[in-house]
Design an enzyme around this catalytic site. Structure first.
Site, PDB file in Angstrom:
ATOM      1  N   MET A   1      33.350 -20.092  85.201  1.00 36.69           N
ATOM      2  CA  MET A   1      33.056 -20.744  86.480  1.00 36.69           C
ATOM      3  C   MET A   1      33.242 -19.758  87.629  1.00 36.69           C
ATOM      4  O   MET A   1      33.493 -20.147  88.782  1.00 36.69           O
ATOM      5  CB  MET A   1      33.951 -21.970  86.675  1.00 36.69           C
ATOM      6  CG  MET A   1      33.718 -23.020  85.589  1.00 36.69           C
ATOM      7  SD  MET A   1      34.205 -24.669  86.060  1.00 36.69           S
ATOM      8  CE  MET A   1      35.966 -24.437  86.348  1.00 36.69           C
TER       9      MET A   1
ATOM     10  N   HIS B   1      38.782 -12.994  86.752  1.00 42.26           N
ATOM     11  CA  HIS B   1      40.052 -12.256  86.675  1.00 42.26           C
ATOM     12  C   HIS B   1      40.128 -11.573  85.311  1.00 42.26           C
ATOM     13  O   HIS B   1      39.157 -11.625  84.530  1.00 42.26           O
ATOM     14  CB  HIS B   1      41.239 -13.207  86.914  1.00 42.26           C
ATOM     15  CG  HIS B   1      41.220 -14.442  86.056  1.00 42.26           C
ATOM     16  ND1 HIS B   1      41.381 -14.397  84.703  1.00 42.26           N
ATOM     17  CD2 HIS B   1      41.031 -15.749  86.377  1.00 42.26           C
ATOM     18  CE1 HIS B   1      41.324 -15.617  84.204  1.00 42.26           C
ATOM     19  NE2 HIS B   1      41.091 -16.469  85.204  1.00 42.26           N
TER      20      HIS B   1
ATOM     21  N   GLN C   1      31.959 -31.483  85.054  1.00 41.06           N
ATOM     22  CA  GLN C   1      33.290 -31.503  84.455  1.00 41.06           C
ATOM     23  C   GLN C   1      34.399 -31.768  85.473  1.00 41.06           C
ATOM     24  O   GLN C   1      35.569 -31.713  85.133  1.00 41.06           O
ATOM     25  CB  GLN C   1      33.553 -30.210  83.679  1.00 41.06           C
ATOM     26  CG  GLN C   1      33.720 -28.967  84.517  1.00 41.06           C
ATOM     27  CD  GLN C   1      33.726 -27.717  83.651  1.00 41.06           C
ATOM     28  OE1 GLN C   1      32.727 -27.338  83.053  1.00 41.06           O
ATOM     29  NE2 GLN C   1      34.883 -27.059  83.558  1.00 41.06           N
TER      30      GLN C   1
ATOM     31  N   HIS D   1      38.975 -13.348  82.078  1.00 45.18           N
ATOM     32  CA  HIS D   1      37.534 -13.350  81.818  1.00 45.18           C
ATOM     33  C   HIS D   1      37.094 -11.996  81.255  1.00 45.18           C
ATOM     34  O   HIS D   1      36.261 -11.925  80.350  1.00 45.18           O
ATOM     35  CB  HIS D   1      36.768 -13.643  83.110  1.00 45.18           C
ATOM     36  CG  HIS D   1      37.074 -14.982  83.726  1.00 45.18           C
ATOM     37  ND1 HIS D   1      37.699 -15.120  84.943  1.00 45.18           N
ATOM     38  CD2 HIS D   1      36.837 -16.246  83.296  1.00 45.18           C
ATOM     39  CE1 HIS D   1      37.827 -16.401  85.240  1.00 45.18           C
ATOM     40  NE2 HIS D   1      37.320 -17.109  84.260  1.00 45.18           N
TER      41      HIS D   1
ATOM     42  N   SER E   1      44.694 -17.552  85.955  1.00 47.08           N
ATOM     43  CA  SER E   1      43.822 -18.694  86.178  1.00 47.08           C
ATOM     44  C   SER E   1      43.231 -18.584  87.572  1.00 47.08           C
ATOM     45  O   SER E   1      43.911 -18.139  88.510  1.00 47.08           O
ATOM     46  CB  SER E   1      44.624 -19.995  86.073  1.00 47.08           C
ATOM     47  OG  SER E   1      43.892 -21.071  86.637  1.00 47.08           O
ATOM     48  N   SER E   2      41.995 -18.995  87.707  1.00 40.81           N
ATOM     49  CA  SER E   2      41.379 -19.007  89.041  1.00 40.81           C
ATOM     50  C   SER E   2      42.181 -19.906  89.969  1.00 40.81           C
ATOM     51  O   SER E   2      42.208 -19.688  91.181  1.00 40.81           O
ATOM     52  CB  SER E   2      39.938 -19.498  88.939  1.00 40.81           C
ATOM     53  OG  SER E   2      39.231 -18.712  87.997  1.00 40.81           O
TER      54      SER E   2
END
Ligand code: AMP
Length: 284
Positions: free
Chosen positions: A30, A34, A61, A37, A185-186
């Site tokens: 998405m 970072h 989602q 990914h 995590s984003s």
């Protein structure tokens, strides 16, 4: 790195590559990229000649109270991170391109989505599986990588591949953590320094569970209690769940064995964070 925004352009580009027999890999994201990914790209790169990364904040989602509007979007930085990670084609469609007006058909995730993340975010996994099924059909990858961090998602994608007969190899990449132990995590961008310190209770609690298990504790309720005690000791966070479950159904198990998943979700500030450990595998 090439950048494409339409399904037709991507299909045409991939057809040319596939005709030359080059295996294609897919990393679905998405955006807000970072090092987690990048680890997926590195893994897929070992099994594919052409690596496609999708970057799409999938509205399907997100529930009405989720963070769709404020989810971090940073296409310029993503372009640099993806290129540096070794992505060949960055596919960043609009929502209108992915879901043509009038689209109503969905993938139904089923029983293994009824608990944990699925219980807190109704419809979330139907949305995830629908977009992943579309990406599998658009890209037709030989291999794809998903992160262990989203362990229930991995379970459901593994099942979708098996149950709907997608001809793709699934690779699961271990959780990439920051130096303080927090899983990348984003959504970590939502944390201020104090909230981030408080959130470290999550990896700390999972480490404590692993220690207890290594010392011979196999009772699932007692293992969960180890994590819950540590999490509840951090008054600045709230705990959504601690789950001790099997990897196929995400169903609670009475006794932990190697391969049992311990997954937890917390809230710190305005961020909802998840983390997990697979007993007998790499420590958090
Ligand atoms: P997202 O962009 O958050 O949808 O994540 C895209 C993919 O990256 C998913 O397969 C995630 O599980 C994976 N991922 C996210 N964070 C990490 C991490 N810290 N380590 C490994 N994989 C991750």
């Amino acid at each position: 790195m090439e950048e494409l925004a339409t399904i037709d352009a991507l299909r045409a580009r991939l057809a040319a590559s596939r005709a030359r027999g080059r295996p294609v890999g897919l990393v679905a994201t998405m955006g807000a990229l970072h090092a987690g990914h990048a680890a997926l790209v590195a893994d897929v790169r070992r099994h594919a000649v052409l690596v496609v990364m999708s970057s799409f904040v999938n509205p399907l989602q997100f529930g009405p109270t989720d963070d769709f509007e404020r989810y971090p979007r940073d296409p310029d930085r993503d372009r640099d991170v993806a290129a540096a990670a070794g992505v060949d084609i960055l596919f960043a469609p609009t929502a209108g391109e992915m879901y043509r007006p009038g689209t109503t058909v969905r993938v139904v995730a089923g029983e293994a989505a009824s608990r944990w993340e699925g219980a807190i975010r109704p419809g979330h996994f139907d949305g995830v599986l629908t977009v992943v099924a579309k990406l599998f059909n658009i890209v037709q990858p030989d291999v794809t990588a998903f992160g262990q961090k989203d362990i229930q998602q991995v379970t459901l994608i593994r099942r979708m591949i098996a149950e709907l007969d997608f001809p793709v190899e699934l690779r699961v990449v271990p959780i990439v953590r920051d130096t303080d132990g927090l899983a990348m995590s984003s959504r970590n961008r939502y944390l201020n320094p104090a909230e981030r310190r408080a959130a470290l209770a999550l990896p700390n609690a999972l480490r404590a569970v692993v220690r207890a298990w290594e010392q011979g504790e196999t009772d699932a309720a007692r293992l969960a209690a180890v994590a819950e005690a540590l999490l509840r000791g951090e008054s600045a966070i709230s705990v959504d769940y601690v789950a001790v479950v099997d990897a196929n159904a995400m169903a609670p198990v009475p006794e932990a064995t190697a391969g049992t998943i311990v997954a937890a979700a917390i809230r710190s500030g305005s961020a909802r964070l998840i983390d997990n450990v697979i007993l007998g595998e790499r420590r958090p």
